[in-house]
Motif scaffolding. Structure first.
Motif, PDB file in Angstrom:
ATOM      1  N   THR A 275      38.065  47.246  32.709  1.00  0.00           N
ATOM      2  CA  THR A 275      38.090  46.406  33.912  1.00  0.00           C
ATOM      3  C   THR A 275      39.523  46.055  34.289  1.00  0.00           C
ATOM      4  O   THR A 275      39.895  46.106  35.457  1.00  0.00           O
ATOM      5  N   GLN A 276      40.349  45.711  33.311  1.00  0.00           N
ATOM      6  CA  GLN A 276      41.754  45.396  33.584  1.00  0.00           C
ATOM      7  C   GLN A 276      42.485  46.592  34.179  1.00  0.00           C
ATOM      8  O   GLN A 276      43.243  46.441  35.135  1.00  0.00           O
ATOM      9  N   ARG A 277      42.248  47.771  33.636  1.00  0.00           N
ATOM     10  CA  ARG A 277      42.901  48.979  34.177  1.00  0.00           C
ATOM     11  C   ARG A 277      42.460  49.239  35.607  1.00  0.00           C
ATOM     12  O   ARG A 277      43.283  49.553  36.469  1.00  0.00           O
ATOM     13  N   ARG A 278      41.166  49.092  35.871  1.00  0.00           N
ATOM     14  CA  ARG A 278      40.649  49.314  37.230  1.00  0.00           C
ATOM     15  C   ARG A 278      41.277  48.324  38.213  1.00  0.00           C
ATOM     16  O   ARG A 278      41.753  48.710  39.284  1.00  0.00           O
ATOM     17  N   LEU A 279      41.273  47.045  37.837  1.00  0.00           N
ATOM     18  CA  LEU A 279      41.812  46.017  38.733  1.00  0.00           C
ATOM     19  C   LEU A 279      43.315  46.158  38.909  1.00  0.00           C
ATOM     20  O   LEU A 279      43.841  45.949  40.006  1.00  0.00           O
ATOM     21  N   ARG A 280      44.036  46.510  37.857  1.00  0.00           N
ATOM     22  CA  ARG A 280      45.486  46.701  37.953  1.00  0.00           C
ATOM     23  C   ARG A 280      45.804  47.831  38.932  1.00  0.00           C
ATOM     24  O   ARG A 280      46.696  47.706  39.772  1.00  0.00           O
ATOM     25  N   HIS A 281      45.061  48.919  38.836  1.00  0.00           N
ATOM     26  CA  HIS A 281      45.258  50.056  39.741  1.00  0.00           C
ATOM     27  C   HIS A 281      44.967  49.646  41.190  1.00  0.00           C
ATOM     28  O   HIS A 281      45.737  49.958  42.097  1.00  0.00           O
ATOM     29  N   ILE A 282      43.877  48.937  41.395  1.00  0.00           N
ATOM     30  CA  ILE A 282      43.507  48.491  42.746  1.00  0.00           C
ATOM     31  C   ILE A 282      44.549  47.532  43.291  1.00  0.00           C
ATOM     32  O   ILE A 282      44.955  47.644  44.457  1.00  0.00           O
ATOM     33  N   LEU A 283      45.011  46.582  42.485  1.00  0.00           N
ATOM     34  CA  LEU A 283      46.003  45.613  42.938  1.00  0.00           C
ATOM     35  C   LEU A 283      47.304  46.304  43.336  1.00  0.00           C
ATOM     36  O   LEU A 283      47.873  46.013  44.396  1.00  0.00           O
ATOM     37  N   ALA A 284      47.762  47.242  42.532  1.00  0.00           N
ATOM     38  CA  ALA A 284      48.997  47.967  42.861  1.00  0.00           C
ATOM     39  C   ALA A 284      48.823  48.776  44.145  1.00  0.00           C
ATOM     40  O   ALA A 284      49.727  48.816  44.990  1.00  0.00           O
ATOM     41  N   GLU A 285      47.665  49.378  44.327  1.00  0.00           N
ATOM     42  CA  GLU A 285      47.387  50.160  45.534  1.00  0.00           C
ATOM     43  C   GLU A 285      47.368  49.269  46.780  1.00  0.00           C
ATOM     44  O   GLU A 285      47.954  49.599  47.806  1.00  0.00           O
ATOM     45  N   LEU A 286      46.717  48.120  46.671  1.00  0.00           N
ATOM     46  CA  LEU A 286      46.599  47.236  47.829  1.00  0.00           C
ATOM     47  C   LEU A 286      47.921  46.574  48.199  1.00  0.00           C
ATOM     48  O   LEU A 286      48.201  46.369  49.380  1.00  0.00           O
ATOM     49  N   MET A 287      48.717  46.223  47.225  1.00  0.00           N
ATOM     50  CA  MET A 287      49.979  45.558  47.528  1.00  0.00           C
ATOM     51  C   MET A 287      50.960  46.493  48.217  1.00  0.00           C
ATOM     52  O   MET A 287      51.911  46.032  48.843  1.00  0.00           O
ATOM     53  N   ALA A 288      50.730  47.786  48.113  1.00  0.00           N
ATOM     54  CA  ALA A 288      51.577  48.750  48.819  1.00  0.00           C
ATOM     55  C   ALA A 288      51.136  48.920  50.274  1.00  0.00           C
ATOM     56  O   ALA A 288      51.875  49.485  51.084  1.00  0.00           O
TER      57      ALA A 288
ATOM     58  N   LEU B 109      37.334  47.856  45.398  1.00  0.00           N
ATOM     59  CA  LEU B 109      38.503  47.931  46.264  1.00  0.00           C
ATOM     60  C   LEU B 109      38.290  47.084  47.523  1.00  0.00           C
ATOM     61  O   LEU B 109      39.155  46.300  47.915  1.00  0.00           O
ATOM     62  N   GLY B 110      37.121  47.216  48.130  1.00  0.00           N
ATOM     63  CA  GLY B 110      36.800  46.431  49.326  1.00  0.00           C
ATOM     64  C   GLY B 110      36.761  44.941  49.048  1.00  0.00           C
ATOM     65  O   GLY B 110      37.242  44.133  49.850  1.00  0.00           O
ATOM     66  N   GLU B 111      36.193  44.550  47.908  1.00  0.00           N
ATOM     67  CA  GLU B 111      36.116  43.122  47.569  1.00  0.00           C
ATOM     68  C   GLU B 111      37.497  42.524  47.328  1.00  0.00           C
ATOM     69  O   GLU B 111      37.783  41.415  47.769  1.00  0.00           O
ATOM     70  N   VAL B 112      38.346  43.248  46.607  1.00  0.00           N
ATOM     71  CA  VAL B 112      39.689  42.734  46.341  1.00  0.00           C
ATOM     72  C   VAL B 112      40.487  42.659  47.642  1.00  0.00           C
ATOM     73  O   VAL B 112      41.159  41.661  47.904  1.00  0.00           O
ATOM     74  N   ARG B 113      40.420  43.698  48.469  1.00  0.00           N
ATOM     75  CA  ARG B 113      41.126  43.699  49.757  1.00  0.00           C
ATOM     76  C   ARG B 113      40.660  42.520  50.622  1.00  0.00           C
ATOM     77  O   ARG B 113      41.464  41.777  51.171  1.00  0.00           O
ATOM     78  N   SER B 114      39.352  42.373  50.742  1.00  0.00           N
ATOM     79  CA  SER B 114      38.796  41.277  51.543  1.00  0.00           C
ATOM     80  C   SER B 114      39.201  39.918  50.970  1.00  0.00           C
ATOM     81  O   SER B 114      39.560  39.003  51.711  1.00  0.00           O
ATOM     82  N   GLY B 115      39.158  39.794  49.645  1.00  0.00           N
ATOM     83  CA  GLY B 115      39.536  38.542  49.010  1.00  0.00           C
ATOM     84  C   GLY B 115      40.991  38.188  49.265  1.00  0.00           C
ATOM     85  O   GLY B 115      41.323  37.039  49.548  1.00  0.00           O
ATOM     86  N   ILE B 116      41.873  39.180  49.181  1.00  0.00           N
ATOM     87  CA  ILE B 116      43.297  38.925  49.441  1.00  0.00           C
ATOM     88  C   ILE B 116      43.484  38.496  50.891  1.00  0.00           C
ATOM     89  O   ILE B 116      44.187  37.519  51.168  1.00  0.00           O
ATOM     90  N   ARG B 117      42.867  39.219  51.822  1.00  0.00           N
ATOM     91  CA  ARG B 117      43.019  38.864  53.251  1.00  0.00           C
ATOM     92  C   ARG B 117      42.540  37.445  53.525  1.00  0.00           C
ATOM     93  O   ARG B 117      43.217  36.667  54.200  1.00  0.00           O
TER      94      ARG B 117
ATOM     95  N   LEU C 106      49.124  43.643  54.546  1.00  0.00           N
ATOM     96  CA  LEU C 106      48.148  42.879  53.770  1.00  0.00           C
ATOM     97  C   LEU C 106      48.717  41.525  53.364  1.00  0.00           C
ATOM     98  O   LEU C 106      48.037  40.513  53.438  1.00  0.00           O
ATOM     99  N   ILE C 107      49.977  41.508  52.959  1.00  0.00           N
ATOM    100  CA  ILE C 107      50.628  40.240  52.633  1.00  0.00           C
ATOM    101  C   ILE C 107      51.730  40.007  53.659  1.00  0.00           C
ATOM    102  O   ILE C 107      52.320  40.951  54.164  1.00  0.00           O
ATOM    103  N   PRO C 108      52.007  38.746  53.988  1.00  0.00           N
ATOM    104  CA  PRO C 108      53.024  38.449  54.999  1.00  0.00           C
ATOM    105  C   PRO C 108      54.421  38.856  54.536  1.00  0.00           C
ATOM    106  O   PRO C 108      54.738  38.794  53.349  1.00  0.00           O
ATOM    107  N   GLU C 109      55.237  39.277  55.484  1.00  0.00           N
ATOM    108  CA  GLU C 109      56.627  39.656  55.200  1.00  0.00           C
ATOM    109  C   GLU C 109      57.478  38.400  55.046  1.00  0.00           C
ATOM    110  O   GLU C 109      57.242  37.393  55.704  1.00  0.00           O
TER     111      GLU C 109
END
Length: 136
Positions: free
Chosen positions: A70-83, A113-121, A87-90
């Motif tokens: 689970t940690q590996r999956r979430l780490r990969h998703i987080l790194a992908e989304l932050m790029a 991926l969709g849940e993490v993206r939506s949660g961050i937004r 998604l995050i303000p400048e």
């Protein structure tokens, strides 16, 4: 693996995000976001990273094998989304903590991926509103 500058490692940083951050949850994860000052760190004399991420995966998620997967999956998703641009303000530092819930192991990659993206937004939107209210 997240780059060193993009990792939340200190318990005080996790605590600050969890206490003062804006939350947005889904069925598999809860995302908490906290804006921070982006002043250079005097100890390292370097420009701080625009975002830092951390994960919380408790024993409720499963045994050690399941938690590490689970940690590996979430780490990969987080790194992908932050790029992702926009998604995050400048110009502002953002600390993101993703807390895994019991349903994560059964959740597909696309759903997670969709849940993490939506949660961050949603959490960024809440944090902006809170920041605007305190500045006024």
């Amino acid at each position: 693996m997240l780059p060193r500058d993009h990792r939340l490692t200190a318990s005080r940083d996790f605590g600050a995000v969890m206490r003062r951050g804006a939350r947005a949850g889904g069925s598999a994860v809860v995302v908490t976001v906290l804006f921070r000052q982006t002043e250079p760190d005097t100890e390292r004399d370097a420009e701080p990273a625009p975002w830092r991420g951390g994960l919380i995966v408790s024993k409720a998620v499963g045994n050690a094998v399941v938690r590490h997967r689970t940690q590996r999956r979430l780490r990969h998703i987080l790194a992908e989304l932050m790029a992702e641009p926009g998604l995050i303000p400048e110009g502002v530092g953002v600390d993101v903590v993703v807390r895994a819930l019991q349903q994560v192991p059964e959740t597909s990659h696309e759903e997670l991926l969709g849940e993490v993206r939506s949660g961050i937004r949603r959490a960024v939107k809440k944090a902006r509103r809170h920041l605007e209210r305190t500045d006024a």
